[in-house]
Write a protein that holds these residues in place. Sequence first.
Motif, short mmCIF file in Angstrom:
data_model
loop_
_atom_site.label_atom_id
_atom_site.label_comp_id
_atom_site.label_asym_id
_atom_site.label_seq_id
_atom_site.Cartn_x
_atom_site.Cartn_y
_atom_site.Cartn_z
N THR A 108 5.88 0.60 -6.13
CA THR A 108 5.08 -0.46 -6.75
C THR A 108 4.52 -1.31 -5.62
O THR A 108 5.20 -2.20 -5.11
CB THR A 108 5.92 -1.30 -7.72
OG1 THR A 108 6.53 -0.44 -8.68
CG2 THR A 108 5.05 -2.33 -8.43
N LEU A 109 3.29 -1.04 -5.23
CA LEU A 109 2.76 -1.64 -4.01
C LEU A 109 2.54 -3.13 -4.11
O LEU A 109 2.52 -3.82 -3.09
CB LEU A 109 1.45 -0.94 -3.61
CG LEU A 109 1.53 0.57 -3.34
CD1 LEU A 109 0.25 1.03 -2.66
CD2 LEU A 109 2.74 0.95 -2.51
N ALA A 110 2.36 -3.66 -5.31
CA ALA A 110 2.14 -5.11 -5.47
C ALA A 110 3.42 -5.91 -5.25
O ALA A 110 3.36 -7.14 -5.22
CB ALA A 110 1.55 -5.41 -6.84
N GLY B 168 -4.95 7.28 -6.41
CA GLY B 168 -4.64 6.31 -7.44
C GLY B 168 -3.70 5.23 -6.94
O GLY B 168 -3.33 5.19 -5.76
N PRO B 169 -3.28 4.32 -7.82
CA PRO B 169 -2.44 3.19 -7.41
C PRO B 169 -0.99 3.58 -7.18
O PRO B 169 -0.54 4.67 -7.56
CB PRO B 169 -2.56 2.24 -8.61
CG PRO B 169 -2.79 3.14 -9.78
CD PRO B 169 -3.63 4.27 -9.26
N ASP B 170 -0.27 2.69 -6.53
CA ASP B 170 1.19 2.73 -6.42
C ASP B 170 1.73 4.02 -5.79
O ASP B 170 2.65 4.66 -6.30
CB ASP B 170 1.84 2.51 -7.79
CG ASP B 170 1.66 1.08 -8.27
OD1 ASP B 170 1.55 0.18 -7.42
OD2 ASP B 170 1.63 0.85 -9.49
N HIS B 171 1.15 4.37 -4.68
CA HIS B 171 1.71 5.44 -3.85
C HIS B 171 1.31 5.14 -2.41
O HIS B 171 0.39 4.37 -2.14
CB HIS B 171 1.16 6.81 -4.26
CG HIS B 171 -0.22 7.06 -3.73
ND1 HIS B 171 -1.34 6.53 -4.33
CD2 HIS B 171 -0.66 7.73 -2.64
CE1 HIS B 171 -2.41 6.89 -3.63
NE2 HIS B 171 -2.03 7.61 -2.60
N GLY C 177 -5.14 1.16 -5.45
CA GLY C 177 -5.83 2.24 -6.15
C GLY C 177 -7.32 2.06 -6.30
O GLY C 177 -7.99 2.97 -6.81
N GLN C 178 -7.89 0.96 -5.84
CA GLN C 178 -9.34 0.79 -5.94
C GLN C 178 -10.05 1.74 -4.98
O GLN C 178 -9.59 1.95 -3.86
CB GLN C 178 -9.72 -0.66 -5.62
CG GLN C 178 -9.26 -1.67 -6.64
CD GLN C 178 -9.80 -3.05 -6.34
OE1 GLN C 178 -10.99 -3.24 -6.21
NE2 GLN C 178 -8.90 -4.02 -6.21
N GLU D 92 0.76 4.15 4.50
CA GLU D 92 -0.69 4.30 4.45
C GLU D 92 -1.07 4.57 3.00
O GLU D 92 -0.67 5.58 2.42
CB GLU D 92 -1.12 5.46 5.35
CG GLU D 92 -2.62 5.63 5.47
CD GLU D 92 -2.96 6.76 6.42
OE1 GLU D 92 -3.09 6.51 7.64
OE2 GLU D 92 -3.06 7.92 5.95
N HIS D 93 -1.83 3.65 2.42
CA HIS D 93 -2.26 3.81 1.02
C HIS D 93 -3.70 4.27 1.00
O HIS D 93 -4.62 3.51 1.33
CB HIS D 93 -2.12 2.49 0.27
CG HIS D 93 -2.72 2.52 -1.10
ND1 HIS D 93 -2.32 3.43 -2.07
CD2 HIS D 93 -3.71 1.78 -1.67
CE1 HIS D 93 -3.03 3.24 -3.18
NE2 HIS D 93 -3.88 2.26 -2.96
N HIS D 94 -3.89 5.53 0.63
CA HIS D 94 -5.22 6.12 0.50
C HIS D 94 -5.57 6.13 -0.98
O HIS D 94 -4.92 6.82 -1.77
CB HIS D 94 -5.22 7.53 1.07
CG HIS D 94 -6.58 8.08 1.37
ND1 HIS D 94 -7.53 8.28 0.39
CD2 HIS D 94 -7.15 8.46 2.54
CE1 HIS D 94 -8.62 8.78 0.94
NE2 HIS D 94 -8.42 8.91 2.24
#
Length: 273
Positions: free
Chosen positions: A203-205, A173-176, A126-127, A167-169
């Motif tokens: 939960t990407l972590a 925000g985080p976790d999607h 999410g950064q 693909e995390h854009h």
Amino acid sequence: MLYCPAQADSNPDLVASTSVAPQWKVDFFDDFDDFNPQHWQDQLLWVNGEDQCYLPEGLHNTREVSDGSLKLRVVDLGSLQACDNLSKTGEQHPDTRYVAGRITSKNRQEFSKGKWTARLKVENSGQPGMFPAWWLLGARNNEPPVQEQDENVCWPMAGSGEIDIFEHHSDGGPDHYAARVIKSLGHCGGGDWQGHMLVQQATLAEFHEYSVEWVGQDIVFRLDGTEVYRLLEWGDKIAEPMFAVLNFAKINNSPMRESWTMEVDWVRHESLD
């Protein structure tokens, strides 16, 4: 019954599925005990106006294989450095303070259809500017490295199609993450990014298995083995041999607050038995 309620009513490509799970056999597996050059090579190029510079050989800790996993990172060097990455038109990337890792199985491990899976996680999701991805490209793609005579097809024409498995854009925000097939609009550089896309929470972590498979005439995306997205009648639309890409990009000049790492436990391809 597996169902995608978020988009099924508005997207005719999505339906409920009651199909019996196919039987697969493993024909490629890398659990990253080391970096195997028969499986992967660095891919150095400049696309999508990305801010980072891809480096070879894990320079500046952008790529590390240790303790049974691959780590791809974006690293802030603290000052502007020259970058030799080139765009599709031969333009050189401007100086940048950010460097990153990108590997591909191009001309190493390429398969038509079947099932691709990777088990991975992304820290500090999410950064602003984060853009890690696990995806596929058609084997005739004309982006570097060009190593065979038939690598002469521009994206996303047939032979150079794209499937994004994870693909995390960070804009969302985080976790999607997003999963998609990019539909060719019939000319070089012309692709529909939104029409065949699912945005999925996770939960990407934590480690998850992200996969895509060809099932009959359909293309199916799964999260930890559970179907989350199905594209009807797409199985023969993207049937060319494809290679895998793992990369961590930075899509704007926002400052990095924390470390950026995508850790990959393993990658696997399977074919129908």
